[in-house]
Design an enzyme around this catalytic site. Structure first.
Site, PDB file in Angstrom:
ATOM      1  N   MET A 194       0.911  -1.257  -0.025  1.00 44.39           N
ATOM      2  CA  MET A 194       0.115   0.093   0.063  1.00 44.39           C
ATOM      3  C   MET A 194       0.954   1.297   0.040  1.00 44.39           C
ATOM      4  O   MET A 194       0.397   2.352   0.473  1.00 44.39           O
ATOM      5  CB  MET A 194      -0.826   0.015   1.177  1.00 44.39           C
ATOM      6  CG  MET A 194      -1.989  -1.256   1.324  1.00 44.39           C
ATOM      7  SD  MET A 194      -3.445  -0.910   1.972  1.00 44.39           S
ATOM      8  CE  MET A 194      -2.745  -0.563   3.680  1.00 44.39           C
TER       9      MET A 194
ATOM     10  N   GLY B 224      11.062  -2.872   5.566  1.00 45.25           N
ATOM     11  CA  GLY B 224      10.489  -4.074   5.591  1.00 45.25           C
ATOM     12  C   GLY B 224      10.120  -4.490   3.814  1.00 45.25           C
ATOM     13  O   GLY B 224      10.057  -5.766   3.422  1.00 45.25           O
ATOM     14  N   HIS B 225       9.552  -3.580   3.258  1.00 43.28           N
ATOM     15  CA  HIS B 225       9.048  -3.936   1.804  1.00 43.28           C
ATOM     16  C   HIS B 225      10.337  -4.045   1.082  1.00 43.28           C
ATOM     17  O   HIS B 225      10.249  -4.957   0.222  1.00 43.28           O
ATOM     18  CB  HIS B 225       8.477  -2.631   1.543  1.00 43.28           C
ATOM     19  CG  HIS B 225       7.155  -2.114   2.181  1.00 43.28           C
ATOM     20  ND1 HIS B 225       7.134  -1.079   2.909  1.00 43.28           N
ATOM     21  CD2 HIS B 225       5.889  -2.626   1.923  1.00 43.28           C
ATOM     22  CE1 HIS B 225       5.796  -0.846   3.245  1.00 43.28           C
ATOM     23  NE2 HIS B 225       5.054  -1.826   2.876  1.00 43.28           N
TER      24      HIS B 225
ATOM     25  N   GLN C 292     -10.140  -2.161   2.857  1.00 37.41           N
ATOM     26  CA  GLN C 292      -9.539  -2.948   4.015  1.00 37.41           C
ATOM     27  C   GLN C 292      -9.488  -1.944   5.225  1.00 37.41           C
ATOM     28  O   GLN C 292      -8.963  -2.477   6.029  1.00 37.41           O
ATOM     29  CB  GLN C 292      -8.502  -3.648   3.786  1.00 37.41           C
ATOM     30  CG  GLN C 292      -7.185  -2.808   3.465  1.00 37.41           C
ATOM     31  CD  GLN C 292      -5.882  -3.309   3.214  1.00 37.41           C
ATOM     32  OE1 GLN C 292      -5.845  -4.064   1.764  1.00 37.41           O
ATOM     33  NE2 GLN C 292      -4.912  -3.816   3.979  1.00 37.41           N
TER      34      GLN C 292
ATOM     35  N   GLU D 181       5.650 -11.448   7.021  1.00 40.14           N
ATOM     36  CA  GLU D 181       5.286 -12.292   8.250  1.00 40.14           C
ATOM     37  C   GLU D 181       4.763 -11.011   9.439  1.00 40.14           C
ATOM     38  O   GLU D 181       4.042 -11.808  10.174  1.00 40.14           O
ATOM     39  CB  GLU D 181       6.253 -13.159   8.670  1.00 40.14           C
ATOM     40  CG  GLU D 181       6.770 -14.433   7.868  1.00 40.14           C
ATOM     41  CD  GLU D 181       7.656 -15.090   8.583  1.00 40.14           C
ATOM     42  OE1 GLU D 181       8.110 -14.817   9.690  1.00 40.14           O
ATOM     43  OE2 GLU D 181       7.955 -16.020   7.851  1.00 40.14           O
ATOM     44  N   LYS D 182       5.009  -9.969   9.409  1.00 42.51           N
ATOM     45  CA  LYS D 182       4.207  -9.106  10.416  1.00 42.51           C
ATOM     46  C   LYS D 182       3.045  -9.128  10.528  1.00 42.51           C
ATOM     47  O   LYS D 182       2.428  -9.077  11.430  1.00 42.51           O
ATOM     48  CB  LYS D 182       4.906  -7.664  10.164  1.00 42.51           C
ATOM     49  CG  LYS D 182       4.830  -6.687  11.401  1.00 42.51           C
ATOM     50  CD  LYS D 182       4.918  -5.518  11.009  1.00 42.51           C
ATOM     51  CE  LYS D 182       3.524  -4.862  10.825  1.00 42.51           C
ATOM     52  NZ  LYS D 182       2.870  -3.946  10.515  1.00 42.51           N
TER      53      LYS D 182
ATOM     54  N   ARG E 183       3.129   2.528   9.699  1.00 37.13           N
ATOM     55  CA  ARG E 183       2.181   3.331  10.699  1.00 37.13           C
ATOM     56  C   ARG E 183       3.027   3.954  11.960  1.00 37.13           C
ATOM     57  O   ARG E 183       2.760   4.692  12.481  1.00 37.13           O
ATOM     58  CB  ARG E 183       1.170   2.546  11.281  1.00 37.13           C
ATOM     59  CG  ARG E 183      -0.156   2.176  10.410  1.00 37.13           C
ATOM     60  CD  ARG E 183      -1.292   1.623  10.957  1.00 37.13           C
ATOM     61  NE  ARG E 183      -2.365   1.641   9.999  1.00 37.13           N
ATOM     62  CZ  ARG E 183      -2.807   0.737   9.334  1.00 37.13           C
ATOM     63  NH1 ARG E 183      -1.970  -0.350   9.250  1.00 37.13           N
ATOM     64  NH2 ARG E 183      -3.896   0.824   8.551  1.00 37.13           N
TER      65      ARG E 183
HETATM   66  O1  PAF Z   1       0.106  -5.724   3.652  1.00 31.05           O
HETATM   67  C1  PAF Z   1      -0.536  -4.924   2.795  1.00 31.05           C
HETATM   68  O2  PAF Z   1       0.215  -3.628   2.318  1.00 31.05           O
HETATM   69  C2  PAF Z   1      -1.935  -5.068   2.264  1.00 31.05           C
HETATM   70  O3  PAF Z   1      -2.778  -5.393   3.217  1.00 31.05           O
HETATM   71  C3  PAF Z   1      -1.931  -5.722   1.061  1.00 31.05           C
HETATM   72  C4  PAF Z   1      -1.500  -7.112   1.010  1.00 31.05           C
HETATM   73  C5  PAF Z   1      -1.247  -4.993  -0.084  1.00 31.05           C
HETATM   74  C6  PAF Z   1      -3.231  -5.568   0.454  1.00 31.05           C
HETATM   75  O4  PAF Z   1      -3.947  -4.364   0.404  1.00 31.05           O
END
Ligand code: PAF
Length: 280
Positions: free
Chosen positions: A30, A36-37, A61, A148-149, A187
């Protein structure tokens, strides 16, 4: 790295990878990217693999009182980070491309979505499952990488993919942490300096409880102590729970892998974390 925002452009780009006999990996995000990404991108990169990252802040979500409108958005910086990390393509669809007028489908993964964040955030995992199913159908990757977080999310995605015969490998990547143990999260930037200092209580409390349960202490006591430590540090606790690592069911069956999970708020920021319970 090219950024595409239309489904037809995405499909053309992926078809070109396939025409060159390249495998495709997806890193769904997102945005508001952090190390982490980048660990997901790093894990996805490999010989002959093209990495597609997606950035889509998925409204489905977020609950009505959650942080959708203030969720950090910084696509230009994210795109630079992805390009530097060797990502090949960025899929960044606008909301009307992801959910055009008339969109009416909701995917609900029962069981594994029921407890913990599923109970604390009604509808959250339906939103995750729906958008992940769409992303997987759009990109058609060979493998997709998740942190895994978000342990329960990972379990929901695994169930979704198995149940719908989606034929994509789901890879979980270990949580990346700050030096003091706090799990990296988009966050964390919301935390005030004093909250950031207190936040370390979350991984510490989980670590202590996991060790205690692993050596055979009563889980009820260990969970109560973890909750007390969090409250002492100023957290308002949503849950501290022991669950089956795969099904997320409470009261895990002896002998099966177990996971300790927690969600708690510091001020207006909700943090989640989880750790494995060691087996002897
Ligand atoms: O973990 C996230 O960033 C989101 O929940 C995801 C998997 C991209 C789905 O919107």
């Amino acid at each position: 790295m090219r950024t595409v925002r239309e489904l037809s452009s995405l499909r053309e780009a992926v078809a070109a990878f396939r025409a060159a006999s390249e495998r495709v990996a997806l890193v769904p995000t997102m945005g508001a990217l952090h190390a982490g990404h980048m660990a997901l991108v790093e894990a996805a990169r490999g010989a002959g693999v093209r990495v597609v990252a997606s950035i889509f802040v998925n409204p489905k979500q977020f609950g009505a009182n959650e942080d959708l409108s203030r969720y950090p958005r910084r696509e230009a910086g994210d795109a630079r980070m992805l390009a530097d990390a060797g990502c090949d393509l960025l899929w960044a669809p606008p909301v009307e491309v992801m959910y055009p007028d008339g969109f009416a489908t909701n995917i609900s993964v029962s069981g594994v979505s029921e407890h913990w964040d599923g109970a604390a955030r009604p509808g959250h995992f339906d939103g995750v499952a729906t958008v992940v199913a769409k992303l997987l159908n759009q990109v058609t990757p060979d493998a997709a990488y998740f942190g895994e977080k978000d342990w329960q999310q990972l379990a929901v995605v695994r169930r979704l993919v198995a149940d719908l015969d989606m034929g994509v490998e789901i890879v979980g990547v270990p949580t990346q942490r700050e030096d003091d143990g706090l799990a990296l999260s988009s966050r964390n930037i919301y935390l005030l300096p004093e909250e950031r200092a207190a936040a370390v209580a979350l991984p510490r409390a989980l670590g202590v409880a996991a060790k205690a349960i692993g050596r055979g202490d009563d889980p009820v006591d260990a969970l109560a102590q973890a909750r007390a430590a969090l409250e002492q540090a100023g957290f308002e606790v949503d849950y501290v729970a022991l669950a089956d690592a795969e099904t997320l069911a409470p009261d895990p069956v002896p002998g099966r892998p177990r996971r300790l999970l927690a969600a708690a708020r510091l001020g207006s920021t909700r943090l989640i974390d989880n750790v494995a319970v060691p087996t002897d």
